[in-house]
Design a protein around this motif. Structure first.
Motif, PDB file in Angstrom:
ATOM      1  N   GLU A 197       0.816  -1.212   0.000  1.00  0.00           N
ATOM      2  CA  GLU A 197       0.000   0.000   0.000  1.00  0.00           C
ATOM      3  C   GLU A 197       0.854   1.268   0.000  1.00  0.00           C
ATOM      4  OE1 GLU A 197      -2.991  -0.306   3.036  1.00  0.00           O
ATOM      5  OE2 GLU A 197      -3.814  -2.141   2.156  1.00  0.00           O
ATOM      6  N   ALA A 198       0.179   2.394  -0.233  1.00  0.00           N
ATOM      7  CA  ALA A 198       0.894   3.650  -0.486  1.00  0.00           C
ATOM      8  C   ALA A 198       1.865   3.996   0.641  1.00  0.00           C
ATOM      9  CB  ALA A 198      -0.114   4.785  -0.680  1.00  0.00           C
ATOM     10  N   GLU A 199       1.427   3.865   1.878  1.00  0.00           N
ATOM     11  CA  GLU A 199       2.281   4.264   2.985  1.00  0.00           C
ATOM     12  C   GLU A 199       3.554   3.433   3.018  1.00  0.00           C
ATOM     13  OE1 GLU A 199       2.194   6.807   4.674  1.00  0.00           O
ATOM     14  OE2 GLU A 199       3.908   6.276   5.957  1.00  0.00           O
ATOM     15  N   LEU A 200       3.426   2.148   2.755  1.00  0.00           N
ATOM     16  CA  LEU A 200       4.602   1.270   2.737  1.00  0.00           C
ATOM     17  C   LEU A 200       5.543   1.648   1.593  1.00  0.00           C
ATOM     18  CD1 LEU A 200       4.642  -2.513   3.336  1.00  0.00           C
ATOM     19  CD2 LEU A 200       5.801  -1.590   1.356  1.00  0.00           C
ATOM     20  N   VAL A 201       4.986   1.886   0.425  1.00  0.00           N
ATOM     21  CA  VAL A 201       5.836   2.261  -0.714  1.00  0.00           C
ATOM     22  C   VAL A 201       6.545   3.580  -0.421  1.00  0.00           C
ATOM     23  CG1 VAL A 201       5.842   2.885  -3.168  1.00  0.00           C
ATOM     24  CG2 VAL A 201       4.453   0.966  -2.362  1.00  0.00           C
ATOM     25  N   ARG A 202       5.810   4.509   0.205  1.00  0.00           N
ATOM     26  CA  ARG A 202       6.424   5.807   0.546  1.00  0.00           C
ATOM     27  C   ARG A 202       7.686   5.605   1.389  1.00  0.00           C
ATOM     28  NH1 ARG A 202       1.962   8.204   2.493  1.00  0.00           N
ATOM     29  NH2 ARG A 202       1.386   9.084   0.466  1.00  0.00           N
ATOM     30  N   ARG A 203       7.600   4.690   2.352  1.00  0.00           N
ATOM     31  CA  ARG A 203       8.773   4.446   3.187  1.00  0.00           C
ATOM     32  C   ARG A 203       9.895   3.760   2.404  1.00  0.00           C
ATOM     33  NH1 ARG A 203       7.463   3.529   9.163  1.00  0.00           N
ATOM     34  NH2 ARG A 203       5.619   4.805   9.493  1.00  0.00           N
ATOM     35  N   CYS A 204       9.523   2.901   1.487  1.00  0.00           N
ATOM     36  CA  CYS A 204      10.556   2.221   0.696  1.00  0.00           C
ATOM     37  C   CYS A 204      11.358   3.197  -0.150  1.00  0.00           C
ATOM     38  CB  CYS A 204       9.913   1.164  -0.203  1.00  0.00           C
ATOM     39  SG  CYS A 204       9.325  -0.269   0.717  1.00  0.00           S
ATOM     40  N   LEU A 205      10.751   4.343  -0.462  1.00  0.00           N
ATOM     41  CA  LEU A 205      11.468   5.336  -1.273  1.00  0.00           C
ATOM     42  C   LEU A 205      12.697   5.872  -0.556  1.00  0.00           C
ATOM     43  CD1 LEU A 205       8.393   7.308  -2.656  1.00  0.00           C
ATOM     44  CD2 LEU A 205       9.855   5.752  -3.938  1.00  0.00           C
ATOM     45  N   ASP A 206      12.722   5.713   0.771  1.00  0.00           N
ATOM     46  CA  ASP A 206      13.885   6.190   1.529  1.00  0.00           C
ATOM     47  C   ASP A 206      15.062   5.227   1.464  1.00  0.00           C
ATOM     48  OD1 ASP A 206      12.471   8.406   2.344  1.00  0.00           O
ATOM     49  OD2 ASP A 206      11.685   7.413   4.132  1.00  0.00           O
ATOM     50  N   ASP A 207      14.843   4.054   0.924  1.00  0.00           N
ATOM     51  CA  ASP A 207      15.896   3.038   0.924  1.00  0.00           C
ATOM     52  C   ASP A 207      16.499   2.937  -0.472  1.00  0.00           C
ATOM     53  OD1 ASP A 207      17.473   0.774   0.949  1.00  0.00           O
ATOM     54  OD2 ASP A 207      16.145  -0.271   2.362  1.00  0.00           O
ATOM     55  N   PRO A 208      17.761   3.344  -0.632  1.00  0.00           N
ATOM     56  CA  PRO A 208      18.357   3.342  -1.980  1.00  0.00           C
ATOM     57  C   PRO A 208      18.512   1.942  -2.554  1.00  0.00           C
ATOM     58  CG  PRO A 208      20.006   3.860  -0.303  1.00  0.00           C
ATOM     59  CD  PRO A 208      18.678   3.850   0.392  1.00  0.00           C
ATOM     60  N   ARG A 209      18.430   0.931  -1.706  1.00  0.00           N
ATOM     61  CA  ARG A 209      18.570  -0.443  -2.210  1.00  0.00           C
ATOM     62  C   ARG A 209      17.303  -0.927  -2.903  1.00  0.00           C
ATOM     63  NH1 ARG A 209      20.682  -2.158   3.662  1.00  0.00           N
ATOM     64  NH2 ARG A 209      18.830  -0.901   4.030  1.00  0.00           N
ATOM     65  N   ILE A 210      16.205  -0.205  -2.674  1.00  0.00           N
ATOM     66  CA  ILE A 210      14.964  -0.550  -3.365  1.00  0.00           C
ATOM     67  C   ILE A 210      14.831   0.388  -4.548  1.00  0.00           C
ATOM     68  CG2 ILE A 210      12.467  -0.808  -3.141  1.00  0.00           C
ATOM     69  CD1 ILE A 210      12.851  -1.334  -0.189  1.00  0.00           C
ATOM     70  N   ILE A 211      14.640  -0.188  -5.738  1.00  0.00           N
ATOM     71  CA  ILE A 211      14.822   0.599  -6.958  1.00  0.00           C
ATOM     72  C   ILE A 211      13.584   0.666  -7.837  1.00  0.00           C
ATOM     73  CG2 ILE A 211      17.302   0.167  -7.051  1.00  0.00           C
ATOM     74  CD1 ILE A 211      16.562  -2.006  -9.225  1.00  0.00           C
ATOM     75  N   GLY A 212      12.501   0.072  -7.394  1.00  0.00           N
ATOM     76  CA  GLY A 212      11.336   0.159  -8.255  1.00  0.00           C
ATOM     77  C   GLY A 212      10.210  -0.727  -7.800  1.00  0.00           C
ATOM     78  N   LEU A 213       9.163  -0.734  -8.590  1.00  0.00           N
ATOM     79  CA  LEU A 213       7.946  -1.481  -8.277  1.00  0.00           C
ATOM     80  C   LEU A 213       7.362  -2.003  -9.573  1.00  0.00           C
ATOM     81  CD1 LEU A 213       5.524  -2.190  -6.328  1.00  0.00           C
ATOM     82  CD2 LEU A 213       4.618   0.054  -6.870  1.00  0.00           C
ATOM     83  N   LYS A 214       7.063  -3.281  -9.591  1.00  0.00           N
ATOM     84  CA  LYS A 214       6.263  -3.838 -10.673  1.00  0.00           C
ATOM     85  C   LYS A 214       4.856  -4.025 -10.135  1.00  0.00           C
ATOM     86  CE  LYS A 214       5.049  -7.706 -13.455  1.00  0.00           C
ATOM     87  NZ  LYS A 214       5.033  -9.160 -13.648  1.00  0.00           N
ATOM     88  N   ASP A 215       3.894  -3.404 -10.785  1.00  0.00           N
ATOM     89  CA  ASP A 215       2.509  -3.493 -10.316  1.00  0.00           C
ATOM     90  C   ASP A 215       1.699  -4.400 -11.236  1.00  0.00           C
ATOM     91  OD1 ASP A 215       0.042  -3.115  -9.178  1.00  0.00           O
ATOM     92  OD2 ASP A 215      -0.357  -1.317 -10.368  1.00  0.00           O
ATOM     93  N   SER A 216       1.333  -5.548 -10.714  1.00  0.00           N
ATOM     94  CA  SER A 216       0.494  -6.475 -11.472  1.00  0.00           C
ATOM     95  C   SER A 216      -0.923  -6.530 -10.924  1.00  0.00           C
ATOM     96  CB  SER A 216       1.109  -7.883 -11.433  1.00  0.00           C
ATOM     97  OG  SER A 216       2.300  -7.924 -12.179  1.00  0.00           O
ATOM     98  N   SER A 217      -1.324  -5.492 -10.211  1.00  0.00           N
ATOM     99  CA  SER A 217      -2.667  -5.499  -9.629  1.00  0.00           C
ATOM    100  C   SER A 217      -3.745  -5.356 -10.700  1.00  0.00           C
ATOM    101  CB  SER A 217      -2.810  -4.359  -8.621  1.00  0.00           C
ATOM    102  OG  SER A 217      -2.787  -3.106  -9.294  1.00  0.00           O
ATOM    103  N   GLY A 218      -3.394  -4.772 -11.822  1.00  0.00           N
ATOM    104  CA  GLY A 218      -4.414  -4.471 -12.827  1.00  0.00           C
ATOM    105  C   GLY A 218      -5.261  -3.268 -12.462  1.00  0.00           C
ATOM    106  N   ASN A 219      -4.919  -2.623 -11.348  1.00  0.00           N
ATOM    107  CA  ASN A 219      -5.690  -1.488 -10.835  1.00  0.00           C
ATOM    108  C   ASN A 219      -4.981  -0.190 -11.212  1.00  0.00           C
ATOM    109  OD1 ASN A 219      -6.825   0.520  -9.315  1.00  0.00           O
ATOM    110  ND2 ASN A 219      -6.970  -0.680  -7.442  1.00  0.00           N
ATOM    111  N   MET A 220      -5.459   0.467 -12.261  1.00  0.00           N
ATOM    112  CA  MET A 220      -4.759   1.656 -12.745  1.00  0.00           C
ATOM    113  C   MET A 220      -4.878   2.838 -11.778  1.00  0.00           C
ATOM    114  SD  MET A 220      -2.874   1.081 -15.362  1.00  0.00           S
ATOM    115  CE  MET A 220      -2.472   2.782 -15.777  1.00  0.00           C
TER     116      MET A 220
END
Lengths: 319, 319, 319, 319
Positions: C136-159
């Motif tokens: 969810e958004a809050e979790l992804v927001r926190r991941c943005l602080d970690d340079p070791r995490i470089i992206g997200l593949k979204d297969s939810s089908g939810n645009m």
């Protein structure tokens, strides 16, 4: 269009007049009343009829009026459809009966029985989150054979489904395929969709009209720019409440902040309390400013559309 | 109780009379009309009112009559409740509004506003598969403080929830906790529940009344024996159709096979075709024989219950 | 990338070589192995390791290789990640543990513990239909602080979710936001997304590469034209089976029809029987012809991308 | 049985010994390890093998040991099954592969391929909330023809399904039908079920054994009395956390409070913090007292069951 209310079973008539003028003046191409955002199923039948009459009278043919007749009781849908005709409305909108969900062959048979009873053209309304059932591809394919059915509003939020529908309807160029969630308006029009029925257009009609126009014209940069404002509306106004009613509450509260109409809600829902309202107030002001900088007010003249709802041009950017 | 229909928006009045006599004669302790099996939301308001009147008139106070007032529109629930009072009904039954689902605080507020407007005692109706929301524990706990709310029918099929409710309601010994799916009648009464509202009792009221009595008396062997017949009803009659309407269709078709009433259904549903009907016919005959061997007809005299719906004794084994 | 198999727990090594060359030669910008389409969770750990080694060896650094390490057991994810490093892979891809679903704070803590153990950069993989939980958004927001995490593949089908993510990641311009369902590749790239991981690219890599390029360049007409072919792939090849495995079966069977690799599948799934295979064969030939007419083969030269997976350019149009 | 852990990928060996003695001494009739409550899918394969070995060694044949081999990879299930045999376990337990859910024919074929590879009898494990699929009636019916399949554990919480299964398995009197949620143990055994696999038996084995015995003996009053204690365990210990992991956390924390084993959890989950732990501590003490007053400790001698897991008698009241 939301339904302005002053109290339980009481229309906010002055608010309704202001809202209709706000929308027609904002350039929208058609009005859809008694949908989900219009709290249709939450209103007494008496009030639904009053709303249909007053809206048609206020609109005076400047844009087509589409009336939601979704119901769990066949006869009540027919009754409201007849009232819509006599009030001067232009078309009807129908989601599947939403208590015990029908199977696809049952829905097919339902439409075969209902459509001949309806005195106005019909647009299907796909809303699986609330009706527990989709109008699936095979059913839509059969509906294409019926000239009385003129389009589909898809509020599933499922763009794969939307693309399948776009493929299906190619043999009925007069059909109108509209999208429900406003966050998907840009991409659905870029993909060939014919417009959207967007809750946020109650607040900021020009934003959604301009976005529709930019996307329909293939102006990608402009569409992206306006789409980002639409996302800002969604992110700021629609997630203040914690329940599925949050979107409705945000829109009605925003309209009250803009001085357009009361934010009384049909039960079981209630307007935001002071704290939430203060947040909506702030967001609404910010959004107005952001939109004003992108959407010149000189363009706010009413854009009168024709009265024939079956022409895709006339249905586009319905809010 | 199913709603016998002869055509679209037309009650099967003779069938209704036969059905009421079949049920009262079969020993049921109360009648619940306009529920899910009664196709309540699928009927016009006119027909709903006619059904309430005719049923109350036919019952003549022999058993309490409970009337479903579940609606998406607050005012329509109130209107039907008033009509129920004036027709001589004894209590009301209410599932949450079933279009846009309310959050728990919203449902709480809804009940706080609605119950004072109701002229008869109210039983809650938990039906999450169709309303998309449960009456959760905290909400039910608060309802226990309101003497106008007298019980809960749980059709969730979730026995863990049912046990939690049993624990909660101990401080309201006058409350009535009934179960929905008839396949769970035996165990819910053995666990301390007060009865069931069971679709199959339309067909074979004695079976369900005897099962209730055996379970309430702690006669485990007898309860198991009768429960197996209930499973046979379910396995043979309720899975002939492929859609959620299969249970309704099986019951109405079985009633037609028994010569009790017409099997016309409220749209979007339609009665079984000849092939399915032949299967129902065969199963109905087999079930009648199996039940007759276990439930002596000597016991089929009507068991007149009191008219006070708030007494748990009076509500038990409602069908 | 699918995992070519010759038998239970046996890699189709020659097929793997052909497939890698087909893809690299088709212009894809990176390879993702051991994802859902790669049947990752269905393979033994031994075979997963062999696949990682052989793929990296075959690719020879021409494009980055991303390795799926999604697992229900923390240690097994770490073990596979280390093997990926030693085999020469470039990045890792991780969906949430998929047996008992974690709450958002639990997933947050999980990532905080896991990421430091990983020897390669990590891309998140949102796949709620199979993992029963979203990033969810809050979790992804926190991941943005970690340079070791470089992206997200979204297969939810939810645009709508995808647009929210696009808004969130603006402060990490090096992040890569990819879309899962290929039917959404066009609109997600037009909206600002960085590419897609598309199952159909196993069969027709040029189609998806060209579509990505057209959308990234804002060439709306060309993107719509190619998107319609992607819908044709989806409509013809992915709905032959009736179960969720239908997409995988269609792709693997199509690859067998093209002579690229075996269509043996990891259990519990099995390749199509003769009848379905004949349909796939016909569709594959038709699709090849349709694609050839739009995508000139002169453009089929391999497009070597850099080896730094964190650069959005390098990750785009991963298949 | 929970899996006592001291750290990431580290068994709490002393805790495991105490837990096994607590359970065998508490009268349980069999041990099921590596299930959902045992965090099976969350453990490394190395640790799973160690747990199987140590548990079998500690049990020394006093009760049968059943080993969960549920996996997304066919080969890993087979490997663990072989290890279970060589460690001296008695039977295996298998839920469907839980990443991409198989259709019923796919699951049927999967079982037809897997069962011949297994060196021990197999019990099916229905767990749709986590595997996204049921073992449906038709599939179970076919499994009855295979003597290597000896029973079904149903953790669906759906008692209608359970009753259908009870009807189906009558032609295999050696089959064992066990229930998952402990809140349903009383009614499922009263209905003819053969016992339960109950997480709370880790904490209070006598309670669940006595409840099973009372229900199996048809002692309704005693069963109700003990069932109310089971509901008290559930209501007090399993709803402290907000996520699906709440039940596991409550049980492991309770075991730590009782001094039996560490409450370290396999990631992505973590033990309760101090505040929650204090609540568990208080509830555990209260529950111990309540149980002691109803279940005399004189009965706590180990009740040695046979070692043949296929006899329903031996499998009953597995925890």
């Amino acid at each position: 269009m939301v339904t302005p209310l002053r109290g339980r079973d009481e229309l906010d008539c002055a608010g309704l007049e202001r809202l209709v003028e706000h929308l027609v003046g904002g350039g929208i191409n058609a009005l859809f009343i008694l949908g989900t955002t219009g709290e249709g199923p939450g209103l007494s039948y008496r009030l639904r009829r009053e709303l249909v009459e007053r809206t048609c009278r206020q609109v005076r043919g400047r844009v087509p009026v589409l009336v939601g007749i979704t119901d769990t009781a066949f006869i009540e849908s027919v009754n409201l459809a007849r009232h819509a005709l006599s009030s001067g409305a232009n078309a009807l909108v129908l989601a599947p009966p939403y208590y015990l969900p029908g199977g696809q062959p049952e829905l097919q048979e339902y439409l075969e029985h209902l459509v001949p009873e309806l005195p106005l053209p019909l647009m299907l309304y796909n809303m699986p989150a609330l009706t527990k059932v989709n109008y699936e591809a095979e059913l839509v394919r059969r509906c294409l054979d019926d000239p009385r059915i003129i389009g589909l509003k898809d509020s599933s939020g499922n763009m794969i489904y939307f693309h399948q529908m776009l493929g299906l309807i190619r043999r009925r160029p007069d059909w109108c395929l509209l999208v429900g969630p406003e966050e998907l308006l840009a991409e659905s029009v870029l993909a060939g969709g014919h417009g959207g029925i967007t809750g946020g257009a109650n607040l900021f009609p020009q934003l959604y009209v301009r976005l529709y126009e930019a996307a329909a014209a293939g102006d990608l940069n402009r569409a992206q720019q306006l789409h980002r404002l639409v996302m800002q509306v969604s992110n700021s106004l629609y997630h203040i409440g914690r329940h599925p009613s949050a979107v409705l509450k945000g829109i009605k509260c925003g309209l009250a902040c803009l001085g357009i109409c009361d934010d009384f809600m049909a039960e079981p829902f209630h307007r935001f309390r002071a704290e939430e309202r203060a947040r909506v107030q702030k967001h609404t002001v910010d959004l107005q400013a952001a939109i004003a900088s992108l959407v010149p007010t000189a363009n706010q003249q009413p854009r009168v559309a024709g009265t024939v709802p079956r022409a895709p041009e006339a249905n586009r950017a319905v809010h």
